[in-house]
Design a protein around this motif. Structure first.
Motif, PDB file in Angstrom:
ATOM      1  N   UNK A  56       0.987  -1.092  -0.046  1.00 48.23           N
ATOM      2  CA  UNK A  56      -0.161  -0.024   0.094  1.00 48.23           C
ATOM      3  C   UNK A  56       0.952   1.251   0.072  1.00 48.23           C
ATOM      4  N   UNK A  57       1.789   1.427  -1.092  1.00 45.72           N
ATOM      5  CA  UNK A  57       2.556   2.455  -1.081  1.00 45.72           C
ATOM      6  C   UNK A  57       1.755   3.805  -1.063  1.00 45.72           C
ATOM      7  N   UNK A  58       0.567   4.070  -1.522  1.00 47.46           N
ATOM      8  CA  UNK A  58       0.036   5.308  -1.360  1.00 47.46           C
ATOM      9  C   UNK A  58      -0.357   5.581   0.081  1.00 47.46           C
ATOM     10  N   UNK A  59      -0.259   4.618   0.755  1.00 45.15           N
ATOM     11  CA  UNK A  59      -0.997   5.069   2.219  1.00 45.15           C
ATOM     12  C   UNK A  59      -0.190   6.085   3.082  1.00 45.15           C
ATOM     13  N   UNK A  60       1.133   5.985   2.783  1.00 44.81           N
ATOM     14  CA  UNK A  60       2.143   6.956   3.613  1.00 44.81           C
ATOM     15  C   UNK A  60       1.480   8.507   3.006  1.00 44.81           C
ATOM     16  N   UNK A  61       1.259   8.645   1.693  1.00 43.45           N
ATOM     17  CA  UNK A  61       1.096   9.807   1.035  1.00 43.45           C
ATOM     18  C   UNK A  61      -0.457  10.299   1.537  1.00 43.45           C
ATOM     19  N   UNK A  62      -1.410   9.693   1.367  1.00 46.79           N
ATOM     20  CA  UNK A  62      -2.903   9.974   1.660  1.00 46.79           C
ATOM     21  C   UNK A  62      -3.066  10.136   3.130  1.00 46.79           C
ATOM     22  N   UNK A 351       0.130   0.038 -10.473  1.00 48.37           N
ATOM     23  CA  UNK A 351       1.726  -0.425 -10.204  1.00 48.37           C
ATOM     24  C   UNK A 351       2.524   0.345 -10.775  1.00 48.37           C
ATOM     25  N   UNK A 352       2.757   1.586 -10.650  1.00 42.22           N
ATOM     26  CA  UNK A 352       3.658   2.357 -11.535  1.00 42.22           C
ATOM     27  C   UNK A 352       5.219   1.968 -11.149  1.00 42.22           C
ATOM     28  N   UNK A 353       5.766   1.681 -12.236  1.00 44.80           N
ATOM     29  CA  UNK A 353       7.174   0.874 -12.072  1.00 44.80           C
ATOM     30  C   UNK A 353       8.069   2.048 -11.442  1.00 44.80           C
ATOM     31  N   UNK A 354       7.745   3.279 -11.531  1.00 41.65           N
ATOM     32  CA  UNK A 354       8.481   4.404 -10.761  1.00 41.65           C
ATOM     33  C   UNK A 354       7.535   5.045  -9.765  1.00 41.65           C
ATOM     34  N   UNK A 355       7.714   4.922  -8.555  1.00 42.04           N
ATOM     35  CA  UNK A 355       6.842   5.138  -7.860  1.00 42.04           C
ATOM     36  C   UNK A 355       6.696   6.942  -7.347  1.00 42.04           C
ATOM     37  N   UNK A 356       8.018   7.454  -7.698  1.00 43.46           N
ATOM     38  CA  UNK A 356       7.984   8.714  -7.477  1.00 43.46           C
ATOM     39  C   UNK A 356       9.578   8.977  -7.636  1.00 43.46           C
ATOM     40  N   UNK A 357      10.072  10.077  -7.357  1.00 36.26           N
ATOM     41  CA  UNK A 357      11.597  10.745  -7.325  1.00 36.26           C
ATOM     42  C   UNK A 357      11.856  11.635  -6.336  1.00 36.26           C
ATOM     43  N   UNK A 358      13.114  12.006  -6.260  1.00 39.21           N
ATOM     44  CA  UNK A 358      13.576  13.047  -5.235  1.00 39.21           C
ATOM     45  C   UNK A 358      14.072  14.201  -6.081  1.00 39.21           C
ATOM     46  N   UNK A 359      13.868  15.301  -5.618  1.00 42.50           N
ATOM     47  CA  UNK A 359      14.499  16.587  -6.250  1.00 42.50           C
ATOM     48  C   UNK A 359      15.389  17.379  -5.026  1.00 42.50           C
ATOM     49  N   UNK A 360      16.078  18.066  -5.171  1.00 37.71           N
ATOM     50  CA  UNK A 360      16.753  19.153  -4.088  1.00 37.71           C
ATOM     51  C   UNK A 360      16.610  20.269  -4.566  1.00 37.71           C
ATOM     52  N   UNK A 361      16.367  21.360  -3.655  1.00 36.11           N
ATOM     53  CA  UNK A 361      16.048  22.686  -4.026  1.00 36.11           C
ATOM     54  C   UNK A 361      17.214  23.398  -3.971  1.00 36.11           C
ATOM     55  N   UNK A 453      -1.622 -13.315  -3.886  1.00 36.70           N
ATOM     56  CA  UNK A 453      -0.403 -12.770  -3.842  1.00 36.70           C
ATOM     57  C   UNK A 453      -0.556 -11.472  -4.539  1.00 36.70           C
ATOM     58  N   UNK A 454      -0.009 -10.482  -3.741  1.00 36.89           N
ATOM     59  CA  UNK A 454      -0.206  -9.116  -4.162  1.00 36.89           C
ATOM     60  C   UNK A 454       1.055  -8.480  -4.584  1.00 36.89           C
ATOM     61  N   UNK A 455       1.170  -7.145  -5.135  1.00 26.68           N
ATOM     62  CA  UNK A 455       2.329  -6.465  -5.698  1.00 26.68           C
ATOM     63  C   UNK A 455       2.769  -5.720  -4.300  1.00 26.68           C
ATOM     64  N   UNK A 456       4.141  -5.700  -4.018  1.00 23.61           N
ATOM     65  CA  UNK A 456       4.654  -5.077  -2.990  1.00 23.61           C
ATOM     66  C   UNK A 456       5.909  -4.122  -3.659  1.00 23.61           C
ATOM     67  N   UNK A 457       6.173  -3.162  -2.869  1.00 25.01           N
ATOM     68  CA  UNK A 457       7.345  -2.124  -3.527  1.00 25.01           C
ATOM     69  C   UNK A 457       8.503  -2.132  -2.776  1.00 25.01           C
ATOM     70  N   UNK A 458       9.577  -2.963  -3.476  1.00 25.42           N
ATOM     71  CA  UNK A 458      10.910  -3.165  -2.699  1.00 25.42           C
ATOM     72  C   UNK A 458      12.111  -3.148  -3.420  1.00 25.42           C
ATOM     73  N   UNK A 459      12.501  -2.066  -4.139  1.00 26.53           N
ATOM     74  CA  UNK A 459      12.048  -0.739  -3.996  1.00 26.53           C
ATOM     75  C   UNK A 459      11.052  -0.418  -5.203  1.00 26.53           C
ATOM     76  N   UNK A 460      11.085  -1.429  -6.231  1.00 27.05           N
ATOM     77  CA  UNK A 460      10.188  -1.283  -7.336  1.00 27.05           C
ATOM     78  C   UNK A 460       9.090  -2.220  -7.172  1.00 27.05           C
ATOM     79  N   UNK A 461       8.159  -2.102  -7.786  1.00 26.82           N
ATOM     80  CA  UNK A 461       6.740  -2.774  -7.634  1.00 26.82           C
ATOM     81  C   UNK A 461       7.058  -4.274  -8.096  1.00 26.82           C
ATOM     82  N   UNK A 462       6.835  -5.142  -7.275  1.00 25.70           N
ATOM     83  CA  UNK A 462       7.243  -6.694  -7.755  1.00 25.70           C
ATOM     84  C   UNK A 462       6.117  -7.697  -6.773  1.00 25.70           C
ATOM     85  N   UNK A 463       5.838  -8.653  -7.584  1.00 26.74           N
ATOM     86  CA  UNK A 463       4.949  -9.530  -7.057  1.00 26.74           C
ATOM     87  C   UNK A 463       5.462 -10.211  -5.397  1.00 26.74           C
ATOM     88  N   UNK A 464       4.852 -10.375  -4.501  1.00 27.88           N
ATOM     89  CA  UNK A 464       5.343 -10.490  -3.309  1.00 27.88           C
ATOM     90  C   UNK A 464       6.244 -11.708  -3.235  1.00 27.88           C
TER      91      UNK A 464
END
Length: 494
Positions: A56-62, A351-361, A453-464
């Motif tokens: 549930x990677x979206x849970x942290x955000x929502x 199940x976005x292969x790239x969950x997000x990304x970091x930038x630096x100000x 079986x579900x998809x987990x993120x570790x660090x990319x989405x992949x079947x558990x």
């Protein structure tokens, strides 16, 4: 005694961060985004990662959007104060200000695993690489490689899928995409040579995202050793290619390696061997990890959705019927795979292969009434729009029709990022995914060994558990309407 010293250090660091936040607020007169710094040193990194591990990677955000009533909130991730921006307006702002207000940021381990022979940072190397690649990765250039992709896909399925009662999908999709990357980037096609590269590659991503301790046996140390081994192997290939190009034994357009050796950099100079090896190494990682995740997720959803599977199958059979025996896929065939690509896009939404990304100000700036300090990290999340009912009604429902016509609203569907840092390999990924789907559905039907079986993120989405499936070979006469026959092979124990 050591425990109390460590405790004192943690207290000082925590107090220092609190004073920094208070001082900054007083200095600027503009509030920082609401949020939490979490635990001393660790911040909220564990919570951020744990939601992905649980599928549930979206849970942290929502959870934090709901708590702070804002699409902009503050947290502390991977050792840095971080602002999370959510939603299409935030995505547009961030993507539009690349190298103006923000720049790409990666964990410090990236420079350890991928040291540059020119002593430039990974950020600078990425900028140089992006300027060199467009000519090779644009659609008109990639068209000539579709036949090669088709040939490799046929060999892959014949070798690793046919006559198997049961397979573990994620292992095979990684093998498929890595084989393609080796062939199309450096013309390495021998299975033994590909395997020689594949094993050390498995150590790179875990090392980059591990605790940055370079001691014998640690993930980072293993990744550094694997990187050194691969770079030496690539250097040998590069030296031989330079000889072959000089003698006319290699083509200037046969792969990315030839393209790099014959293309000057921004300063008008050609890259040296180690510099080319650095960039090819990065491309081999980027060229297969995300696509293999997407392909595995496609297998999962097609197993669960028989109506969607039949839609893809019917489209691919019609394309196959238009081909002469032994004729390879071409650009026109790819353009006919509209429904299949809509299905792939819906998979990448869920199940976005790239969950997000970091930038630096790069400087202090304001966004949405909040102050973002220079040096802070900024994170954008694909799931903040992909799983949001405001942009995708009934977001948990699998619905390929979302991508018909003009498709989703701008900056809401971001599996390849956006703006100047839109993934340059987007079209390459589309081709390898569609070629994979073409051969998969025409050869097989399948069922999941574990229906739950579900998809987990570790660090990319992949079947558990890697997605073990039972295969059913699909045979169809090309000259009759006798229907489809399924033959179930006895499934061996894994």
């Amino acid at each position: 005694m050591d425990f109390f010293v460590a405790l004192l250090c943690v207290f000082i660091l925590s107090l220092s961060l609190s004073l920094h936040l208070l001082f900054y607020k007083q200095k600027s007169g503009v509030p920082l985004p609401a949020g939490s710094s979490g635990w001393p040193m660790a911040g909220e990194s564990l919570q951020f990662l744990a939601t992905g591990w649980k599928g549930q990677p979206e849970k942290f955000i929502f959870d934090r959007i709901a708590k702070y009533s804002s699409n902009v909130f503050r947290t502390h991730l991977f050792g840095s104060p971080t602002v999370v921006l959510c939603g299409p307006a935030c995505n547009k702002f961030l993507f539009s200000n690349e190298n103006k207000l923000v720049q790409a940021w990666w964990p410090s381990a990236v420079d350890r695993v991928f040291p540059s022979s020119t002593q430039t940072s990974s950020k600078q190397e990425a900028i140089i690489l992006r300027k060199m690649l467009p000519d090779f990765l644009k659609p008109e250039a990639l068209q000539r490689y579709i036949g090669t992709m088709d040939s490799i896909a046929q060999r892959h399925f014949a070798t690793d899928w046919e006559n198997k009662g049961q397979v573990i999908v994620y292992h095979l999709t990684k093998r498929y995409t890595f084989w393609l990357a080796c062939r199309l980037f450096v013309s390495v096609d021998d299975p033994d040579h590909v395997a020689k590269f594949a094993d050390p590659f498995k150590l790179l991503i875990p090392g980059i995202l591990s605790v940055p301790i370079d001691l014998p046996g640690t993930p980072l140390n293993k990744a550094v050793k694997a990187s050194n081994f691969i770079r030496k192997e690539l250097a040998a290939i590069i030296r031989q290619r330079k000889v072959d190009l000089a003698e006319g034994k290699a083509s200037p357009t046969q792969d990315i390696l030839s393209h790099m050796l014959l293309t000057s950099g921004p300063n008008g100079k050609f890259l040296n061997e180690l510099d080319v090896a650095d960039k090819i190494l990065g491309l081999l990682i980027g060229g297969h990890d995300t696509a293999s995740s997407a392909c595995a997720s496609i297998v999962k959803y097609l197993a669960e959705l028989p109506d969607v599977y039949e839609g893809v199958y019917n489209e691919q059979v019609e394309i196959a019927k238009s081909k002469a025996p032994g004729e390879l896929l071409d650009w026109d065939d790819i353009q006919k795979m509209r429904y299949s690509w809509n299905v792939a896009c819906e998979v990448m939404r869920l199940a976005p292969p790239v969950q997000g990304a970091f930038r630096e100000a790069l400087t202090d700036f304001m966004y949405n009434g909040f102050s973002i300090p220079k040096g802070w990290k900024i994170y954008w999340s694909a799931n903040s729009t992909h799983k949001n009912h405001e942009y995708f009604p009934n977001p948990e429902k699998f619905d390929p029709s979302r991508f018909e016509g003009f498709g989703p609203a701008p900056y809401t569907f971001t599996p390849f990022g956006g703006g100047p840092r839109m993934c340059p390999g987007k079209e390459y990924a589309r081709l390898e995914i569609l070629v994979f789907m073409h051969h998969l559905v025409r050869r097989f039907k399948w069922e999941k060994v574990n229906p739950h079986e579900k998809i987990v993120v570790n660090p990319l989405p992949q079947p558990e558990n890697g997605l073990p499936i039972r295969l059913f070979s699909r045979h169809q006469s090309s000259t009759s309407d006798q229907g489809v026959a399924f033959v179930h092979h006895r499934a061996p124990q894994l």
